[in-house]
Design a protein around this motif. Sequence first.
Motif, PDB file in Angstrom:
ATOM      1  N   ALA A  19     -11.632 -19.549   2.667  1.00 30.42           N
ATOM      2  CA  ALA A  19     -12.351 -18.674   3.591  1.00 30.42           C
ATOM      3  C   ALA A  19     -11.630 -18.639   4.941  1.00 30.42           C
ATOM      4  CB  ALA A  19     -13.788 -19.161   3.780  1.00 30.42           C
ATOM      5  N   PRO A  20     -11.132 -17.488   5.364  1.00 33.90           N
ATOM      6  CA  PRO A  20     -10.458 -17.398   6.660  1.00 33.90           C
ATOM      7  C   PRO A  20     -11.471 -17.518   7.788  1.00 33.90           C
ATOM      8  CG  PRO A  20     -10.737 -15.213   5.740  1.00 33.90           C
ATOM      9  CD  PRO A  20     -11.262 -16.185   4.718  1.00 33.90           C
ATOM     10  N   ARG A  21     -11.189 -18.364   8.765  1.00 33.52           N
ATOM     11  CA  ARG A  21     -12.183 -18.614   9.807  1.00 33.52           C
ATOM     12  C   ARG A  21     -11.605 -18.286  11.179  1.00 33.52           C
ATOM     13  NH1 ARG A  21     -14.136 -24.425   9.561  1.00 33.52           N
ATOM     14  NH2 ARG A  21     -12.231 -24.848  10.729  1.00 33.52           N
ATOM     15  N   PRO A  22     -12.045 -17.214  11.782  1.00 29.84           N
ATOM     16  CA  PRO A  22     -11.609 -16.917  13.148  1.00 29.84           C
ATOM     17  C   PRO A  22     -12.043 -18.027  14.097  1.00 29.84           C
ATOM     18  CG  PRO A  22     -12.720 -15.031  12.146  1.00 29.84           C
ATOM     19  CD  PRO A  22     -12.951 -16.198  11.251  1.00 29.84           C
ATOM     20  N   GLU A  23     -11.269 -18.269  15.119  1.00 26.44           N
ATOM     21  CA  GLU A  23     -11.617 -19.307  16.081  1.00 26.44           C
ATOM     22  C   GLU A  23     -12.969 -19.008  16.711  1.00 26.44           C
ATOM     23  OE1 GLU A  23      -9.801 -21.462  20.109  1.00 26.44           O
ATOM     24  OE2 GLU A  23      -8.665 -19.889  19.052  1.00 26.44           O
ATOM     25  N   GLY A  24     -13.840 -19.995  16.715  1.00 27.30           N
ATOM     26  CA  GLY A  24     -15.163 -19.832  17.295  1.00 27.30           C
ATOM     27  C   GLY A  24     -16.200 -19.272  16.348  1.00 27.30           C
ATOM     28  N   ALA A  25     -15.831 -19.002  15.090  1.00 25.68           N
ATOM     29  CA  ALA A  25     -16.778 -18.428  14.124  1.00 25.68           C
ATOM     30  C   ALA A  25     -17.858 -19.444  13.779  1.00 25.68           C
ATOM     31  CB  ALA A  25     -16.052 -17.988  12.862  1.00 25.68           C
ATOM     32  N   ARG A  26     -19.060 -18.948  13.555  1.00 29.54           N
ATOM     33  CA  ARG A  26     -20.194 -19.776  13.157  1.00 29.54           C
ATOM     34  C   ARG A  26     -20.915 -19.099  11.999  1.00 29.54           C
ATOM     35  NH1 ARG A  26     -23.885 -19.149  16.763  1.00 29.54           N
ATOM     36  NH2 ARG A  26     -22.772 -17.531  17.921  1.00 29.54           N
ATOM     37  N   GLY A  27     -21.472 -19.912  11.118  1.00 28.01           N
ATOM     38  CA  GLY A  27     -22.261 -19.370  10.014  1.00 28.01           C
ATOM     39  C   GLY A  27     -21.473 -18.470   9.091  1.00 28.01           C
ATOM     40  N   LEU A  28     -20.174 -18.740   8.907  1.00 25.67           N
ATOM     41  CA  LEU A  28     -19.341 -17.901   8.042  1.00 25.67           C
ATOM     42  C   LEU A  28     -19.792 -18.030   6.597  1.00 25.67           C
ATOM     43  CD1 LEU A  28     -16.757 -16.114   7.777  1.00 25.67           C
ATOM     44  CD2 LEU A  28     -15.505 -18.244   7.349  1.00 25.67           C
ATOM     45  N   ARG A  29     -20.034 -16.893   5.945  1.00 27.66           N
ATOM     46  CA  ARG A  29     -20.395 -16.855   4.540  1.00 27.66           C
ATOM     47  C   ARG A  29     -19.551 -15.795   3.854  1.00 27.66           C
ATOM     48  NH1 ARG A  29     -22.220 -20.789   6.110  1.00 27.66           N
ATOM     49  NH2 ARG A  29     -24.272 -21.730   5.777  1.00 27.66           N
ATOM     50  N   CYS A  30     -18.913 -16.175   2.736  1.00 29.11           N
ATOM     51  CA  CYS A  30     -18.002 -15.279   2.036  1.00 29.11           C
ATOM     52  C   CYS A  30     -18.387 -15.149   0.570  1.00 29.11           C
ATOM     53  CB  CYS A  30     -16.564 -15.796   2.110  1.00 29.11           C
ATOM     54  SG  CYS A  30     -15.861 -15.882   3.769  1.00 29.11           S
ATOM     55  N   GLY A  31     -18.193 -13.947   0.035  1.00 30.67           N
ATOM     56  CA  GLY A  31     -18.242 -13.714  -1.387  1.00 30.67           C
ATOM     57  C   GLY A  31     -16.813 -13.603  -1.887  1.00 30.67           C
ATOM     58  N   PRO A  32     -16.609 -13.014  -3.048  1.00 31.96           N
ATOM     59  CA  PRO A  32     -15.250 -12.880  -3.571  1.00 31.96           C
ATOM     60  C   PRO A  32     -14.374 -11.931  -2.757  1.00 31.96           C
ATOM     61  CG  PRO A  32     -16.880 -12.682  -5.325  1.00 31.96           C
ATOM     62  CD  PRO A  32     -17.631 -12.620  -4.033  1.00 31.96           C
ATOM     63  N   VAL A  33     -14.970 -10.999  -2.018  1.00 37.03           N
ATOM     64  CA  VAL A  33     -14.172  -9.974  -1.329  1.00 37.03           C
ATOM     65  C   VAL A  33     -14.435  -9.935   0.170  1.00 37.03           C
ATOM     66  CG1 VAL A  33     -13.609  -7.507  -1.231  1.00 37.03           C
ATOM     67  CG2 VAL A  33     -14.135  -8.578  -3.435  1.00 37.03           C
ATOM     68  N   TRP A  34     -15.701 -10.077   0.605  1.00 40.95           N
ATOM     69  CA  TRP A  34     -16.052  -9.890   2.001  1.00 40.95           C
ATOM     70  C   TRP A  34     -16.687 -11.138   2.603  1.00 40.95           C
ATOM     71  CZ3 TRP A  34     -14.514  -5.764   4.768  1.00 40.95           C
ATOM     72  CH2 TRP A  34     -14.107  -4.632   4.065  1.00 40.95           C
ATOM     73  N   CYS A  35     -16.528 -11.285   3.926  1.00 39.50           N
ATOM     74  CA  CYS A  35     -17.131 -12.379   4.679  1.00 39.50           C
ATOM     75  C   CYS A  35     -17.919 -11.810   5.851  1.00 39.50           C
ATOM     76  CB  CYS A  35     -16.064 -13.319   5.250  1.00 39.50           C
ATOM     77  SG  CYS A  35     -14.998 -14.117   4.044  1.00 39.50           S
ATOM     78  N   PHE A  36     -19.029 -12.472   6.191  1.00 42.54           N
ATOM     79  CA  PHE A  36     -19.812 -12.145   7.377  1.00 42.54           C
ATOM     80  C   PHE A  36     -20.017 -13.428   8.169  1.00 42.54           C
ATOM     81  CE2 PHE A  36     -20.980  -8.812   4.415  1.00 42.54           C
ATOM     82  CZ  PHE A  36     -20.997  -7.682   5.213  1.00 42.54           C
ATOM     83  N   GLY A  37     -20.156 -13.281   9.479  1.00 45.40           N
ATOM     84  CA  GLY A  37     -20.411 -14.448  10.303  1.00 45.40           C
ATOM     85  C   GLY A  37     -20.762 -14.066  11.723  1.00 45.40           C
ATOM     86  N   ARG A  38     -20.893 -15.071  12.568  1.00 47.82           N
ATOM     87  CA  ARG A  38     -21.217 -14.855  13.975  1.00 47.82           C
ATOM     88  C   ARG A  38     -20.054 -15.310  14.834  1.00 47.82           C
ATOM     89  NH1 ARG A  38     -25.280 -17.662  11.918  1.00 47.82           N
ATOM     90  NH2 ARG A  38     -25.128 -19.434  13.342  1.00 47.82           N
ATOM     91  N   LEU A  39     -19.798 -14.573  15.891  1.00 47.72           N
ATOM     92  CA  LEU A  39     -18.686 -14.857  16.785  1.00 47.72           C
ATOM     93  C   LEU A  39     -19.138 -14.550  18.195  1.00 47.72           C
ATOM     94  CD1 LEU A  39     -15.708 -15.788  16.674  1.00 47.72           C
ATOM     95  CD2 LEU A  39     -15.057 -13.380  16.646  1.00 47.72           C
ATOM     96  N   GLY A  40     -19.137 -15.573  19.061  1.00 43.33           N
ATOM     97  CA  GLY A  40     -19.649 -15.371  20.404  1.00 43.33           C
ATOM     98  C   GLY A  40     -21.111 -14.996  20.346  1.00 43.33           C
ATOM     99  N   GLU A  41     -21.459 -13.878  20.942  1.00 39.06           N
ATOM    100  CA  GLU A  41     -22.844 -13.416  20.943  1.00 39.06           C
ATOM    101  C   GLU A  41     -23.078 -12.309  19.918  1.00 39.06           C
ATOM    102  OE1 GLU A  41     -23.663 -12.257  24.926  1.00 39.06           O
ATOM    103  OE2 GLU A  41     -23.866 -14.299  25.649  1.00 39.06           O
ATOM    104  N   GLY A  42     -22.121 -12.055  19.074  1.00 39.17           N
ATOM    105  CA  GLY A  42     -22.264 -10.977  18.110  1.00 39.17           C
ATOM    106  C   GLY A  42     -21.933 -11.414  16.705  1.00 39.17           C
ATOM    107  N   SER A  43     -21.695 -10.445  15.842  1.00 37.49           N
ATOM    108  CA  SER A  43     -21.409 -10.669  14.437  1.00 37.49           C
ATOM    109  C   SER A  43     -20.057 -10.052  14.100  1.00 37.49           C
ATOM    110  CB  SER A  43     -22.499 -10.043  13.560  1.00 37.49           C
ATOM    111  OG  SER A  43     -23.762 -10.579  13.871  1.00 37.49           O
ATOM    112  N   PHE A  44     -19.516 -10.466  12.962  1.00 37.04           N
ATOM    113  CA  PHE A  44     -18.259  -9.879  12.513  1.00 37.04           C
ATOM    114  C   PHE A  44     -18.242  -9.797  11.001  1.00 37.04           C
ATOM    115  CE2 PHE A  44     -17.338 -14.382  12.251  1.00 37.04           C
ATOM    116  CZ  PHE A  44     -16.536 -14.504  11.126  1.00 37.04           C
ATOM    117  N   VAL A  45     -17.334  -8.980  10.488  1.00 33.60           N
ATOM    118  CA  VAL A  45     -17.124  -8.836   9.059  1.00 33.60           C
ATOM    119  C   VAL A  45     -15.627  -8.743   8.822  1.00 33.60           C
ATOM    120  CG1 VAL A  45     -17.377  -6.316   9.175  1.00 33.60           C
ATOM    121  CG2 VAL A  45     -17.691  -7.494   6.991  1.00 33.60           C
TER     122      VAL A  45
END
Length: 469
Positions: free
Chosen positions: A307-333
């Motif tokens: 699972a690729p983890r951007p610096e500062g990412a929190r709550g990263l959850r990944c399936g086989p293709v996509w990942c969602f998580g929180r970064l700073g005060e927002g979310s990312f995909v």
Amino acid sequence: MDGRSEAELVRVLAGAAEVAPGPGPDLLGAVLRRRERRRRRRARSALAAAGMVAVIGGGTAAVEVFSHRGGEGPVLGDVPVTASPEGTESPTREAEPFPGTPRPEVRPAAEVWPEAVSVIPAKAADGWRYRPVTALSATELLLTAESSFEKAGRLEVYDTAAGRSTVLAEMPGPAGVRGYYVQEVEPGAEYVAWSGETPNNRDRWADFWVAPRSGGTARRVGEVTGDLAEVERIGVTADAVVWSVKSGGVHRLPLAGGAPERIEGTDGLHLLSWPWAVDAETGAEPGGGDRNQTRTVNLETGEVIEAPRPEGARGLRCGPVWCFGRLGEGSFVQRTDGSDHQVLQGIGDPGWPFLGDRFGFFRVPVNPGEAEYVPVAAVHDPVTGAFAGISAMSRDRAGGFGTGTSSSPPSIVYWDEGSESVRTCRTDRPEGPAGASAHPEAGVSCSTTQKGGGKTLTVLNLLAVPKTE
């Protein structure tokens, strides 16, 4: 449970845990003690017999419903809250994650994906309530029919194109077992499987059943006790029921009979959707904590996706293709190889990180005085970038929705467009001595009740959303 308790639950629309203040310690302790056997309870099935999750404006609620299975009825508690004085504008449900940043365009799901939205009856012909489980195809919905709250007794498949339902299988309980309730339900290529427990007692016990996906008689595969009975998620293959447990590890029970077996190399892993497992819990509220997932494993092929983890990412959850998580005060995909990284500005944290094979589920910030369409939540397709609104906030900034109850990330979201959420507030604390000044919000508590509805459910079937890649 009696009919009165179920009716009360149907009428109550409660604040979801992420937007409402928690109950007092005494109530919380009682809930935890009573629910020792239901640590896997999911927020996505917290409201009524329809299995909806409620959110309310202002982050306030006077009644909390804790999701559960086992049919003992709701556990309700008055919660003191901070509410605006009567006659003033209600506070926002959530402050903008990125002040000054415009919110993404969120239109009703029926406008974004009209071919994926349909209306189904809320009850079967015999009066049993439907609880949507997941989608089987672009036009087929898997439902359980319940004789009373969470007492599933039948599997049905509703054809949205034909507008009719077909019984797939009866869901009997094991002979001589009292207080039995179906827990996890999961379709596979050849079978639909489910597990059951006796959640209102202290037994560490569970059993597993399967029925042909084409329809037929259900049969009991076997039972487990102790740690193996802490069933977290299940799956089904051509020859076995598989499941992960709360502490980690994936097990299998042959359909032909035999002893349960631990699948080699699964220490610390949790099922996501067979054959995929991850090294982060996928139970009660995945994505709700800060811990990051590090890998996704294919238990059939042995493939491992880091699972690729951007610096500062929190709550990263990944399936086989996509990942969602929180970064700073927002979310990312982003994709699992780190490409197509996108910060989702102007949108709330992921509520339920995955729906179906690629969709994210997000809360939508509400601004005071907002006049345009305000959804209760939004489904995001990272392939197209579209945000589809789920239901609509009422005038009182309240609303409800449900996601399917399948063990794997469900492919449906549903809501009752015929119901209305009404929020009322009261002052619990008597006024002080004459001339004394008190904070205008002190002692104010609010409750949100559900009026009307109960006849139909509007369903967004994500398997009917066109794929564009």
